[in-house]
Design an enzyme around this catalytic site. Sequence first.
Site, mmCIF file in Angstrom:
data_model
loop_
_atom_site.group_PDB
_atom_site.id
_atom_site.type_symbol
_atom_site.label_atom_id
_atom_site.label_comp_id
_atom_site.label_asym_id
_atom_site.label_seq_id
_atom_site.Cartn_x
_atom_site.Cartn_y
_atom_site.Cartn_z
ATOM 1 N N CYS A 2 1.314 -1.162 0.260
ATOM 2 C CA CYS A 2 0.222 0.405 -0.281
ATOM 3 C C CYS A 2 1.058 1.300 -0.365
ATOM 4 O O CYS A 2 1.346 1.558 1.022
ATOM 5 C CB CYS A 2 -1.022 -0.327 1.222
ATOM 6 S SG CYS A 2 -2.150 1.435 1.459
ATOM 7 N N CYS A 9 -0.552 4.085 2.321
ATOM 8 C CA CYS A 9 -0.218 3.576 3.697
ATOM 9 C C CYS A 9 1.242 3.668 4.052
ATOM 10 O O CYS A 9 1.595 4.710 5.101
ATOM 11 C CB CYS A 9 -1.034 2.158 4.062
ATOM 12 S SG CYS A 9 -1.937 1.676 3.190
ATOM 13 N N ASP A 10 2.362 3.341 3.374
ATOM 14 C CA ASP A 10 3.343 3.328 3.733
ATOM 15 C C ASP A 10 4.864 4.348 2.747
ATOM 16 O O ASP A 10 5.919 4.613 3.025
ATOM 17 C CB ASP A 10 4.063 2.091 3.592
ATOM 18 C CG ASP A 10 3.134 1.080 4.218
ATOM 19 O OD1 ASP A 10 2.726 1.490 5.839
ATOM 20 O OD2 ASP A 10 2.766 -0.247 3.827
#
Length: 313
Positions: free
Chosen positions: A139, A142-143
Amino acid sequence: MTTNGDERHVKVLVVGAGPAGLSAALYAARAELAPVVLTGLQLGGQAALTHVIENYPGFPTGVGGAELGELFQKQAENFGAKVEFDMAHEIDLSQRPFKVTTDTGEYKADTLILTTGANPNPLGIPGESELIGRGVSYCATCDGWFFKDKKVVIVGGGDSAFEEGLFITRYASSVTVIHRRDEFRASPILQKRAKEHPKMNFILDTIVTEVVGSDKVTTLKLKNVKTNAESTFDTDGLFIFIGHTPNTQMFKGQLEMSDLGYVVVNDKMETSVEGVYAAGEIADPHFRQVITSAGMGAAAAIQATRFLEAVTA
Ligand code: NAP
């Protein structure tokens, strides 16, 4: 919803809160069926993990994935849908009303709209699972931020790989796409953007065979599939975008499914069990767009409404 002890009885229970589930909830709410939506882990589904969605109509300059999920939720709630941050574990379709067991107890439902979506596929290579969260990710939204001024590798050659790779260029010093063939299936517009981006590089006809690192990713072992030549590639991050598997484990043996595990639906989103509908990525291996999932969700709710009208008439 009627409540009797721990048991909650609803006319429409939507399992999953991505674009399909929340659109189904909107339509069922407007039909005054007071639907309950079980969110599972992620309100907004996979779309909520997308930094910006540029192809959902009505947002000419794009809309944040999480923001779109919240807008869907708000709109459904405005008409009386109830969104519960609860997780379904077990679904029993052998009795009516259908029985759904969740983290918080039990629901009985006259109709079910299943929209549990799909999860990213892992590569299944040594080192991958051990280093999730320590350089291995599925992701970018997200990261991506953790890879500021770092080297990142993307595996995959589809829209997700290119879209997410382009997103990570805002943080990383370089983004190298490693793809097992010499042609990409990503859309031409994304390919053009990526190929013109100064931070993006490409390694073709190559697979990653191992992720190396003790407490974080440091190196990838690679193999050229045409020459069999092996090599290594130093990187701080590995983002994997190689497709998805539908979350249909719970329905195995109860609903007809395809060989790939997708729930089989007809053009009315009806499954093999009357009163049970499926929409979005659990039933769609082909399109997997926010707009197609939302459309399937709306269709499922319209059909559930007709079913309930017919049985109570
Ligand atoms: P996808 O189109 O199925 O692409 C998966 C990619 O991963 C392919 O390039 C495939 O290689 C590669 N791959 C699969 N298994 C692999 C393995 N074991 N090792 C190495 N590589 C592997 O998946 P996606 O990119 O997630 O897209 C899925 C759907 O969502 C598509 O319909 C796409 O159009 C849509 N989508 C659209 C957008 C958008 O419109 N902006 C954004 C994201 C996704 P091969 O090419 O060799 O098979």
